[in-house]
Design an enzyme around this catalytic site. Structure first.
Site, PDB file in Angstrom:
ATOM      1  N   HIS A   1      14.559 -21.597  30.215  1.00 33.93           N
ATOM      2  CA  HIS A   1      16.160 -21.757  30.232  1.00 33.93           C
ATOM      3  C   HIS A   1      16.732 -22.686  30.666  1.00 33.93           C
ATOM      4  CE1 HIS A   1      19.984 -19.810  32.026  1.00 33.93           C
ATOM      5  NE2 HIS A   1      20.219 -19.657  30.772  1.00 33.93           N
ATOM      6  N   ARG A   2      17.348 -23.584  30.053  1.00 29.14           N
ATOM      7  CA  ARG A   2      17.753 -24.998  30.512  1.00 29.14           C
ATOM      8  C   ARG A   2      16.799 -25.815  31.015  1.00 29.14           C
ATOM      9  NH1 ARG A   2      23.019 -22.516  33.694  1.00 29.14           N
ATOM     10  NH2 ARG A   2      23.477 -20.998  32.226  1.00 29.14           N
TER      11      ARG A   2
ATOM     12  N   GLU B   1      15.357 -23.711  25.806  1.00 26.26           N
ATOM     13  CA  GLU B   1      16.800 -23.165  25.558  1.00 26.26           C
ATOM     14  C   GLU B   1      17.638 -24.390  26.317  1.00 26.26           C
ATOM     15  OE1 GLU B   1      20.816 -21.590  26.596  1.00 26.26           O
ATOM     16  OE2 GLU B   1      19.325 -22.241  27.968  1.00 26.26           O
TER      17      GLU B   1
ATOM     18  N   ASP C   1      21.898 -26.184  26.309  1.00 19.96           N
ATOM     19  CA  ASP C   1      23.204 -26.058  25.634  1.00 19.96           C
ATOM     20  C   ASP C   1      24.014 -27.273  25.493  1.00 19.96           C
ATOM     21  OD1 ASP C   1      23.650 -23.059  26.992  1.00 19.96           O
ATOM     22  OD2 ASP C   1      22.800 -24.550  28.632  1.00 19.96           O
TER      23      ASP C   1
ATOM     24  N   HIS D   1      25.500 -27.578  30.253  1.00 25.14           N
ATOM     25  CA  HIS D   1      25.946 -26.257  29.999  1.00 25.14           C
ATOM     26  C   HIS D   1      27.635 -26.076  30.021  1.00 25.14           C
ATOM     27  CE1 HIS D   1      27.177 -22.211  31.655  1.00 25.14           C
ATOM     28  NE2 HIS D   1      26.377 -21.661  30.898  1.00 25.14           N
TER      29      HIS D   1
ATOM     30  N   GLU E   1      22.194 -23.620  22.246  1.00 30.17           N
ATOM     31  CA  GLU E   1      23.202 -22.469  22.292  1.00 30.17           C
ATOM     32  C   GLU E   1      24.563 -23.758  22.205  1.00 30.17           C
ATOM     33  OE1 GLU E   1      25.443 -19.845  25.584  1.00 30.17           O
ATOM     34  OE2 GLU E   1      23.465 -20.295  25.991  1.00 30.17           O
TER      35      GLU E   1
ATOM     36  N   LYS F   1      28.260 -24.495  23.062  1.00 33.93           N
ATOM     37  CA  LYS F   1      29.121 -24.089  24.002  1.00 33.93           C
ATOM     38  C   LYS F   1      30.595 -24.591  23.677  1.00 33.93           C
ATOM     39  CE  LYS F   1      26.910 -21.989  27.374  1.00 33.93           C
ATOM     40  NZ  LYS F   1      27.083 -20.393  27.884  1.00 33.93           N
TER      41      LYS F   1
ATOM     42  N   ASP G   1      14.056 -18.943  33.910  1.00 35.65           N
ATOM     43  CA  ASP G   1      14.195 -20.289  34.809  1.00 35.65           C
ATOM     44  C   ASP G   1      13.100 -20.585  35.316  1.00 35.65           C
ATOM     45  OD1 ASP G   1      16.915 -20.055  34.308  1.00 35.65           O
ATOM     46  OD2 ASP G   1      17.335 -19.065  36.223  1.00 35.65           O
TER      47      ASP G   1
END
Length: 244
Positions: free
Chosen positions: A10-11, A37, A39, A52, A111, A113, A231
């Protein structure tokens, strides 16, 4: 559909490195994550920036909205010191940079944003095609209307619905979009084993977020979820590997 559950960072490995930086992505790869993942936003000069928030205030030493800043302005910012001084050299990455550095087989959950625009779509697809990532990319968003627009204009693009809701049927929710949905990205607390089984039976992948405790991962691995977003890829991968 019975493949091993994949670990999606995640990120990047954002529990141990500054989120959405090359340091976080490379650490996640070193820890064995099969997916990332990240953003995206569009800069003032039409480039796709990995970040993000709509502003740079929280994760850099600068201020302002990404849509109002050019790439040269954005690249001057320190995107790592907020996390730890040893990351002071980190910059806000371009999506192109991520594509060029990560392994070709790495699954990428991008993702969106920022608001939908033809410029965003055009640049995104240019990069996906240039780096031959179409089979590795799924584009997700909480803005389902954005995903539907992208899918209708670019049918070959895979889309994933992000949400936090306890639907009676997750697969029926996806079907209501009116376009082909590749994957579901629900908050893990709204997801039971029966939900996972039903969605997979309907041909959907299921990638819940954000699993950071070993105990939360166990039930998802038992249900043979498609992938988990975390994470802490090293920690959650160790739990996953105990099932295979």
């Amino acid at each position: 559909m019975n493949q091993k559950t994949i670990i999606i960072a995640h990120r990047g490995a954002s529990g141990e490195a500054p989120e959405n930086t090359m340091a976080a992505f490379q650490l996640a790869e070193e820890q064995g994550a099969e997916g990332m993942e990240l953003d995206i936003h569009l800069s003032a000069d039409g480039e796709i920036i990995v970040c993000h928030d709509p502003t740079v205030d929280r994760t850099t030493n600068g201020t302002g909205r990404i849509e109002d800043l050019t790439v040269p302005e954005l690249r001057k910012l320190d995107a790592g010191s907020w996390f730890h001084s040893k990351f002071q050299a980190e910059k806000l990455p371009l999506l192109e940079e991520v594509f060029s550095v990560l392994k070709p087989e790495t699954f990428l959950n991008i993702e969106v944003k920022c608001p939908y625009s033809e410029l965003l779509e055009k640049r995104l697809m240019e990069l996906v095609v240039q780096y031959d990532r179409l089979e590795q990319v799924v584009v997700s968003s909480f803005e389902h209307k954005t995903l539907v627009k992208l899918k209708k204009r670019t049918p070959e693009l895979r889309i994933g619905l992000l949400y936090s809701a306890n639907f009676q049927s997750h697969s029926l929710m996806a079907a209501s979009s009116g376009v082909e949905v590749y994957s579901l990205h629900p908050h893990y607390e709204w997801l039971g084993a029966e939900d996972i089984e039903e969605a997979i039976r309907q041909g959907l992948r299921v990638y819940p977020y954000t699993i950071n405790r070993e105990t939360d991962g166990i039930s998802l691995f038992q249900a043979k979820v498609s992938g988990v977003i975390t994470d802490y890829p090293a920690k959650i991968k160790a739990v996953r590997d105990s099932f295979y």
